[in-house]
Enzyme design. Structure first.
Site, PDB file in Angstrom:
ATOM      1  N   ILE A  90     -37.375  32.217  -6.921  1.00  0.00           N
ATOM      2  CA  ILE A  90     -36.793  32.363  -8.262  1.00  0.00           C
ATOM      3  C   ILE A  90     -37.927  32.359  -9.298  1.00  0.00           C
ATOM      4  O   ILE A  90     -38.855  31.555  -9.206  1.00  0.00           O
ATOM      5  CB  ILE A  90     -35.820  31.196  -8.567  1.00  0.00           C
ATOM      6  CG1 ILE A  90     -34.756  31.098  -7.479  1.00  0.00           C
ATOM      7  CG2 ILE A  90     -35.248  31.294  -9.969  1.00  0.00           C
ATOM      8  CD1 ILE A  90     -33.516  31.880  -7.672  1.00  0.00           C
ATOM      9  N   HIS A 107     -31.915  44.591  -4.740  1.00  0.00           N
ATOM     10  CA  HIS A 107     -31.025  43.617  -4.099  1.00  0.00           C
ATOM     11  C   HIS A 107     -30.119  44.343  -3.097  1.00  0.00           C
ATOM     12  O   HIS A 107     -29.575  45.404  -3.407  1.00  0.00           O
ATOM     13  CB  HIS A 107     -30.181  42.905  -5.161  1.00  0.00           C
ATOM     14  CG  HIS A 107     -29.310  41.848  -4.572  1.00  0.00           C
ATOM     15  ND1 HIS A 107     -29.792  40.606  -4.210  1.00  0.00           N
ATOM     16  CD2 HIS A 107     -27.990  41.856  -4.256  1.00  0.00           C
ATOM     17  CE1 HIS A 107     -28.808  39.896  -3.691  1.00  0.00           C
ATOM     18  NE2 HIS A 107     -27.708  40.623  -3.707  1.00  0.00           N
TER      19      HIS A 107
HETATM   20  C1  GAR Z   1     -34.933  44.112   0.968  1.00  0.00           C
HETATM   21  O1  GAR Z   1     -33.909  44.639   1.759  1.00  0.00           O
HETATM   22  C2  GAR Z   1     -34.389  43.586  -0.340  1.00  0.00           C
HETATM   23  O2  GAR Z   1     -33.214  44.209  -0.736  1.00  0.00           O
HETATM   24  C3  GAR Z   1     -34.145  42.144  -0.032  1.00  0.00           C
HETATM   25  O3  GAR Z   1     -35.184  41.769   0.838  1.00  0.00           O
HETATM   26  C4  GAR Z   1     -35.535  42.892   1.632  1.00  0.00           C
HETATM   27  C5  GAR Z   1     -37.048  42.946   1.713  1.00  0.00           C
HETATM   28  O4  GAR Z   1     -37.451  43.841   2.695  1.00  0.00           O
HETATM   29  N1  GAR Z   1     -34.158  41.367  -1.229  1.00  0.00           N
HETATM   30  C6  GAR Z   1     -33.384  40.320  -1.443  1.00  0.00           C
HETATM   31  O5  GAR Z   1     -32.601  39.897  -0.629  1.00  0.00           O
HETATM   32  C7  GAR Z   1     -33.553  39.686  -2.798  1.00  0.00           C
HETATM   33  N2  GAR Z   1     -32.527  38.756  -3.054  1.00  0.00           N
HETATM   34  P1  GAR Z   1     -38.937  44.363   2.742  1.00  0.00           P
HETATM   35  O6  GAR Z   1     -39.842  43.132   2.677  1.00  0.00           O
HETATM   36  O7  GAR Z   1     -39.057  45.068   4.052  1.00  0.00           O
HETATM   37  O8  GAR Z   1     -39.135  45.282   1.576  1.00  0.00           O
END
Ligand code: GAR
Length: 187
Positions: A90, A107
């Site tokens: 956060i 998100h």
């Molecule tokens: C993504 O899918 C994003 O939407 C999510 O984390 C993943 C990161 O993947 N974000 C959240 O949940 C934020 N609350 P990555 O590290 O492979 O880009």
């Protein structure tokens, strides 16, 4: 075109980071990734910083005043856009105030539905019909800032959490770059 200096915050795999790096290498894409910040020393995404020779720093969020350290780096690299790409920490109100309108997040749900964590299991539990992703501005409310762009897909009977994640991320790789283009088109 003058590209905007951008910092990407990550915590893990960094597949959205990798995707943004690849887009940003195109001359007409509005941003340059000038800095990568991770709050996790073991984040796989750091490898993309190394591979593409992009400056990166690790921030220990347990240390006192760690956001001040971030501020210094953002100033040093003249950052005008911050992309949260799987950054699972956060951000303080003070930070948001300082960079209001300049922090965007991706998100894995169709906000305002399923804010917070464990989006896919919660969607399946309530037999949600649609899933997707949202790129939005970050404000003081968790996953509550103005939407820039959303992409949706229908949830099928055979979809489990793993499949939903794959399908969602496939859309994220289009949504994040499109949202960035949209922001700077309107500017
Ligand atoms: C993504 O899918 C994003 O939407 C999510 O984390 C993943 C990161 O993947 N974000 C959240 O949940 C934020 N609350 P990555 O590290 O492979 O880009």
């Amino acid at each position: 075109m003058v590209k905007k200096n951008t910092c990407v915050f990550i915590s893990g795999k960094g597949s959205n980071l990798k995707n943004l790096i690849s887009y940003s290498r195109d001359n007409v894409f509005p941003i340059r990734i000038s800095l990568i910040i991770s709050n996790n020393k073991k984040a796989y995404g750091i490898n993309y910083a190394k591979k593409f020779k992009i400056p990166y720093i690790f921030i220990n969020t347990k240390s006192k005043n760690y956001e001040n350290k971030i501020f210094l780096y953002l100033k040093k690299y003249k950052i005008s856009l911050i992309c949260l790409a799987g950054y699972m920490k956060i951000i303080s109100n003070k930070f948001i105030k300082e960079y209001r309108g300049k922090i965007i997040n991706i998100h894995p749900s169709l906000l305002p539905k399923f804010k917070g964590l464990n989006t896919f299991s919660r969607m399946l539990k309530v037999k949600e019909k649609k899933a997707g992703c949202t790129v939005h501005y970050v404000n003081e409310k968790l996953d509550g800032g103005n939407k820039i762009l959303q992409k949706a897909f229908p949830i099928e009977k055979k979809d489990n959490e793993k499949i939903l994640k794959i399908k969602t991320q496939r859309l994220e790789y289009r949504a994040f770059p499109e949202a960035i283009i949209k922001i700077f088109r309107n500017n």
